[in-house]
Write a protein that holds these residues in place. Structure first.
Motif, PDB file in Angstrom:
ATOM      1  N   ARG A 160       0.825  -1.210   0.000  1.00  0.00           N
ATOM      2  CA  ARG A 160       0.000   0.000   0.000  1.00  0.00           C
ATOM      3  C   ARG A 160       0.857   1.257   0.000  1.00  0.00           C
ATOM      4  O   ARG A 160       0.583   2.221  -0.692  1.00  0.00           O
ATOM      5  N   LYS A 161       1.900   1.209   0.809  1.00  0.00           N
ATOM      6  CA  LYS A 161       2.799   2.363   0.922  1.00  0.00           C
ATOM      7  C   LYS A 161       3.468   2.668  -0.422  1.00  0.00           C
ATOM      8  O   LYS A 161       3.556   3.828  -0.842  1.00  0.00           O
ATOM      9  N   ARG A 162       3.921   1.635  -1.094  1.00  0.00           N
ATOM     10  CA  ARG A 162       4.599   1.805  -2.389  1.00  0.00           C
ATOM     11  C   ARG A 162       3.648   2.382  -3.435  1.00  0.00           C
ATOM     12  O   ARG A 162       4.007   3.303  -4.167  1.00  0.00           O
ATOM     13  N   LYS A 163       2.416   1.874  -3.473  1.00  0.00           N
ATOM     14  CA  LYS A 163       1.425   2.375  -4.435  1.00  0.00           C
ATOM     15  C   LYS A 163       1.033   3.814  -4.130  1.00  0.00           C
ATOM     16  O   LYS A 163       0.845   4.625  -5.035  1.00  0.00           O
ATOM     17  N   ARG A 164       0.923   4.145  -2.855  1.00  0.00           N
ATOM     18  CA  ARG A 164       0.563   5.498  -2.435  1.00  0.00           C
ATOM     19  C   ARG A 164       1.663   6.491  -2.815  1.00  0.00           C
ATOM     20  O   ARG A 164       1.385   7.591  -3.296  1.00  0.00           O
ATOM     21  N   GLN A 165       2.910   6.093  -2.649  1.00  0.00           N
ATOM     22  CA  GLN A 165       4.031   6.974  -2.984  1.00  0.00           C
ATOM     23  C   GLN A 165       4.186   7.146  -4.495  1.00  0.00           C
ATOM     24  O   GLN A 165       4.670   8.180  -4.957  1.00  0.00           O
ATOM     25  N   GLN A 166       3.757   6.158  -5.250  1.00  0.00           N
ATOM     26  CA  GLN A 166       3.857   6.266  -6.708  1.00  0.00           C
ATOM     27  C   GLN A 166       2.794   7.188  -7.290  1.00  0.00           C
ATOM     28  O   GLN A 166       2.925   7.612  -8.429  1.00  0.00           O
ATOM     29  N   ARG A 167       1.762   7.506  -6.530  1.00  0.00           N
ATOM     30  CA  ARG A 167       0.741   8.446  -6.993  1.00  0.00           C
ATOM     31  C   ARG A 167       1.264   9.869  -7.055  1.00  0.00           C
ATOM     32  O   ARG A 167       0.816  10.661  -7.860  1.00  0.00           O
TER      33      ARG A 167
END
Length: 66
Positions: free
Chosen positions: A38-45
């Motif tokens: 989740r953290k990785r996907k959130r940071q990629q936004r």
């Protein structure tokens, strides 16, 4: 002098900001999202900005954008 052609691939990926920096979308947020945290996907936004060390080569690819 003749005009310089813009690198079309780079033009589609980078957009200038008001201050002259180049903004782009982080890679890796389009498919196989179930294996990413989740953290990785959130940071990629969030948008990313081109580093100062790459600006010289990007100015060559995008002569009229900056």
């Amino acid at each position: 002098m003749p005009k310089i052609k813009t690198h079309r691939g780079a033009a589609k990926r980078f957009k200038p900001t008001g201050s002259g920096r180049l903004k782009f979308k982080k890679p890796g947020h389009s498919h196989i999202l179930t294996s990413k945290t989740r953290k990785r996907k959130r940071q990629q936004r969030l948008p990313a900005y081109a580093p100062a060390t790459e600006m010289k080569s990007l100015e060559r690819l995008l002569p009229y954008i900056t």
